[in-house]
Enzyme design. Structure first.
Site, PDB file in Angstrom:
ATOM      1  N   ASP A 152      -1.655   0.782  13.436  1.00  0.00           N
ATOM      2  CA  ASP A 152      -0.348   0.507  12.795  1.00  0.00           C
ATOM      3  C   ASP A 152       0.797   0.434  13.688  1.00  0.00           C
ATOM      4  O   ASP A 152       0.769   0.496  14.954  1.00  0.00           O
ATOM      5  CB  ASP A 152      -0.267   1.909  11.936  1.00  0.00           C
ATOM      6  N   ASP A 162       1.588  -4.717  16.109  1.00  0.00           N
ATOM      7  CA  ASP A 162       2.057  -5.211  14.982  1.00  0.00           C
ATOM      8  C   ASP A 162       1.034  -6.518  14.796  1.00  0.00           C
ATOM      9  O   ASP A 162       0.701  -7.246  15.409  1.00  0.00           O
ATOM     10  CB  ASP A 162       3.445  -5.956  15.361  1.00  0.00           C
ATOM     11  N   TYR A 187       5.104 -12.247  -2.915  1.00  0.00           N
ATOM     12  CA  TYR A 187       3.916 -11.369  -2.711  1.00  0.00           C
ATOM     13  C   TYR A 187       2.778 -12.022  -3.483  1.00  0.00           C
ATOM     14  O   TYR A 187       1.464 -11.953  -2.827  1.00  0.00           O
ATOM     15  CB  TYR A 187       4.069  -9.816  -3.534  1.00  0.00           C
ATOM     16  N   LYS A 207      -0.654 -12.906  -1.295  1.00  0.00           N
ATOM     17  CA  LYS A 207      -2.011 -12.423  -1.684  1.00  0.00           C
ATOM     18  C   LYS A 207      -3.178 -13.525  -2.288  1.00  0.00           C
ATOM     19  O   LYS A 207      -4.442 -13.319  -2.062  1.00  0.00           O
ATOM     20  CB  LYS A 207      -1.846 -11.193  -2.565  1.00  0.00           C
TER      21      LYS A 207
HETATM   22  P1  NAP Z   1       1.417   1.294   2.564  1.00  0.00           P
HETATM   23  O1  NAP Z   1       1.441   2.541   2.012  1.00  0.00           O
HETATM   24  O2  NAP Z   1       2.845   0.650   2.630  1.00  0.00           O
HETATM   25  O3  NAP Z   1       0.646   1.143   3.936  1.00  0.00           O
HETATM   26  C1  NAP Z   1       0.671  -0.027   4.668  1.00  0.00           C
HETATM   27  C2  NAP Z   1       0.752   0.471   5.928  1.00  0.00           C
HETATM   28  O4  NAP Z   1       0.616  -0.992   6.949  1.00  0.00           O
HETATM   29  C3  NAP Z   1       1.781   0.981   6.504  1.00  0.00           C
HETATM   30  O5  NAP Z   1       1.842   2.062   7.380  1.00  0.00           O
HETATM   31  C4  NAP Z   1       2.762   0.214   7.445  1.00  0.00           C
HETATM   32  O6  NAP Z   1       3.673   0.344   8.255  1.00  0.00           O
HETATM   33  C5  NAP Z   1       1.702  -0.835   8.055  1.00  0.00           C
HETATM   34  N1  NAP Z   1       2.080  -2.190   8.163  1.00  0.00           N
HETATM   35  C6  NAP Z   1       3.087  -2.915   7.536  1.00  0.00           C
HETATM   36  N2  NAP Z   1       3.211  -4.165   8.280  1.00  0.00           N
HETATM   37  C7  NAP Z   1       2.413  -4.031   9.457  1.00  0.00           C
HETATM   38  C8  NAP Z   1       2.354  -4.809  10.614  1.00  0.00           C
HETATM   39  N3  NAP Z   1       2.710  -6.167  10.596  1.00  0.00           N
HETATM   40  N4  NAP Z   1       1.278  -4.550  11.606  1.00  0.00           N
HETATM   41  C9  NAP Z   1       0.651  -3.068  11.491  1.00  0.00           C
HETATM   42  N5  NAP Z   1       0.891  -2.515  10.485  1.00  0.00           N
HETATM   43  C10 NAP Z   1       1.900  -2.761   9.500  1.00  0.00           C
HETATM   44  O7  NAP Z   1       0.680   0.103   1.657  1.00  0.00           O
HETATM   45  P2  NAP Z   1      -0.597   0.555   0.814  1.00  0.00           P
HETATM   46  O8  NAP Z   1      -0.335   0.548  -0.438  1.00  0.00           O
HETATM   47  O9  NAP Z   1      -1.562   1.429   1.162  1.00  0.00           O
HETATM   48  O10 NAP Z   1      -1.547  -0.977   0.734  1.00  0.00           O
HETATM   49  C11 NAP Z   1      -2.288  -1.344   1.762  1.00  0.00           C
HETATM   50  C12 NAP Z   1      -2.595  -2.861   1.558  1.00  0.00           C
HETATM   51  O11 NAP Z   1      -3.137  -2.962   0.050  1.00  0.00           O
HETATM   52  C13 NAP Z   1      -1.519  -3.857   1.579  1.00  0.00           C
HETATM   53  O12 NAP Z   1      -1.848  -5.045   2.142  1.00  0.00           O
HETATM   54  C14 NAP Z   1      -1.020  -3.920   0.227  1.00  0.00           C
HETATM   55  O13 NAP Z   1      -0.437  -5.136  -0.337  1.00  0.00           O
HETATM   56  C15 NAP Z   1      -2.587  -3.835  -0.784  1.00  0.00           C
HETATM   57  N6  NAP Z   1      -2.167  -3.557  -2.079  1.00  0.00           N
HETATM   58  C16 NAP Z   1      -1.955  -2.114  -2.378  1.00  0.00           C
HETATM   59  C17 NAP Z   1      -1.843  -1.801  -3.636  1.00  0.00           C
HETATM   60  C18 NAP Z   1      -1.055  -0.547  -4.380  1.00  0.00           C
HETATM   61  O14 NAP Z   1      -0.905  -0.446  -5.328  1.00  0.00           O
HETATM   62  N7  NAP Z   1      -0.769   0.521  -3.115  1.00  0.00           N
HETATM   63  C19 NAP Z   1      -2.528  -2.715  -4.606  1.00  0.00           C
HETATM   64  C20 NAP Z   1      -2.810  -4.003  -4.362  1.00  0.00           C
HETATM   65  C21 NAP Z   1      -2.972  -4.418  -2.984  1.00  0.00           C
HETATM   66  P3  NAP Z   1       5.308   0.593   7.609  1.00  0.00           P
HETATM   67  O15 NAP Z   1       5.318   1.812   6.588  1.00  0.00           O
HETATM   68  O16 NAP Z   1       5.931   1.088   9.160  1.00  0.00           O
HETATM   69  O17 NAP Z   1       5.772  -0.625   7.294  1.00  0.00           O
END
Ligand code: NAP
Length: 243
Positions: free
Chosen positions: A35, A61, A146, A150
């Site tokens: 992360d 990153d 977005y 995706k």
């Molecule tokens: P989240 O809570 O924001 O966690 C994502 C993590 O990835 C955060 O710790 C973030 O760090 C880190 N990150 C962002 N950019 C990065 C980079 N360039 N390199 C390394 N780490 C990075 O998101 P989540 O909800 O768990 O989602 C995880 C994945 O599932 C994402 O791809 C999201 O699009 C997908 N998704 C989520 C949902 C949903 O409803 N939650 C639904 C469909 C798909 P920072 O916080 O510092 O940015």
């Protein structure tokens, strides 16, 4: 004795990525949690070690190839890469800019591409890539950038899988629906509740429900499945008429 597999999960400091790292660790893998923030990833890895999981936190990153290479080069083997790092923000059609698209694509598509490609370069037969796309790949309002990023992840998954057909390395995607994570909790409480009510079960997914699908796709039992996108969204993506 079967050698322990090493799984690297991006975006593993919280939310879906963390749940995936935990589930892969419970399944017996050594897990590398990757992360952006040192404190966050240290705490995440430490909490898994406290459960007896062989876990290591790494700061990188995903859009920086050198940083990703350094993390992977420090490992003896890479068997599974899960690309959960992703970003999201709203922007309605009239307000979207090229910059919104470039920033979204940089992390959600190019970061996924780098981590997957670098992982594949280190894998042998039995290697697994699981990308995290989204139900949003099917469309949505107020976040075309977005949706496009995706949908691109789904395309990349299929293309990589085709190029690797017959090698024993599979590439699949899990497309979560609305899931309870820091990403979705960053919205105002009433919005989170309103979104939950729109789901077939009237609630968001728990990250562990996304993780279990990833664990299966990463397992030897899924060896004959490649290029697929598995929607884990309580059936909402089925659409259709009726409640
Ligand atoms: P989240 O809570 O924001 O966690 C994502 C993590 O990835 C955060 O710790 C973030 O760090 C880190 N990150 C962002 N950019 C990065 C980079 N360039 N390199 C390394 N780490 C990075 O998101 P989540 O909800 O768990 O989602 C995880 C994945 O599932 C994402 O791809 C999201 O699009 C997908 N998704 C989520 C949902 C949903 O409803 N939650 C639904 C469909 C798909 P920072 O916080 O510092 O940015």
């Amino acid at each position: 004795m079967v050698a322990k597999r090493t799984s690297l999960v991006t975006g593993a400091g919280q939310g879906i990525g963390f749940a995936i790292a935990r589930a892969l660790g419970v399944a017996g893998d050594r897990v590398i949690l990757l992360d952006l923030d040192q404190n966050k990833i240290d705490a995440a890895a430490e909490s898994l070690r406290a459960e007896g999981i062989d876990a290591l936190g790494a700061v990188a990153d995903t859009t920086n190839r050198g940083q990703i290479q350094a993390v992977m080069d420090a490992e003896e083997r890479i068997d599974t890469v899960v690309t959960a790092a992703g970003v999201y923000w709203d922007r309605k059609l009239a307000d979207l800019t090229e910059d919104d698209f470039r920033k979204m694509m940089e992390v959600n598509l190019i970061g996924t591409f780098i981590a997957a490609q670098e992982g594949i370069a280190r894998m042998t037969t039995g290697g697994r890539v699981v990308t995290i796309s989204s139900r949003g790949a099917l469309g949505g309002t107020r976040f075309a950038h977005y949706v496009a990023s995706k949908a691109a992840v789904v395309g990349l998954t299929r293309a990589f899988a085709m190029e690797l057909r017959g090698t024993g390395i599979t590439v699949n995607s899990v497309a979560p629906g609305f899931t309870d994570t820091p990403m979705t909790r960053s919205a105002p409480e009433e919005m989170f509740e309103a979104w939950s009510k729109l789901e077939p079960a009237g609630r968001a997914a728990d990250p562990s429900e996304i993780a279990s699908a990833v664990v299966w796709l990463a397992s030897p039992e899924a060896a004959f499945v490649t290029g697929q996108t598995l929607f884990v969204d309580g059936g909402k993506s089925l659409g259709g008429l009726g409640i």
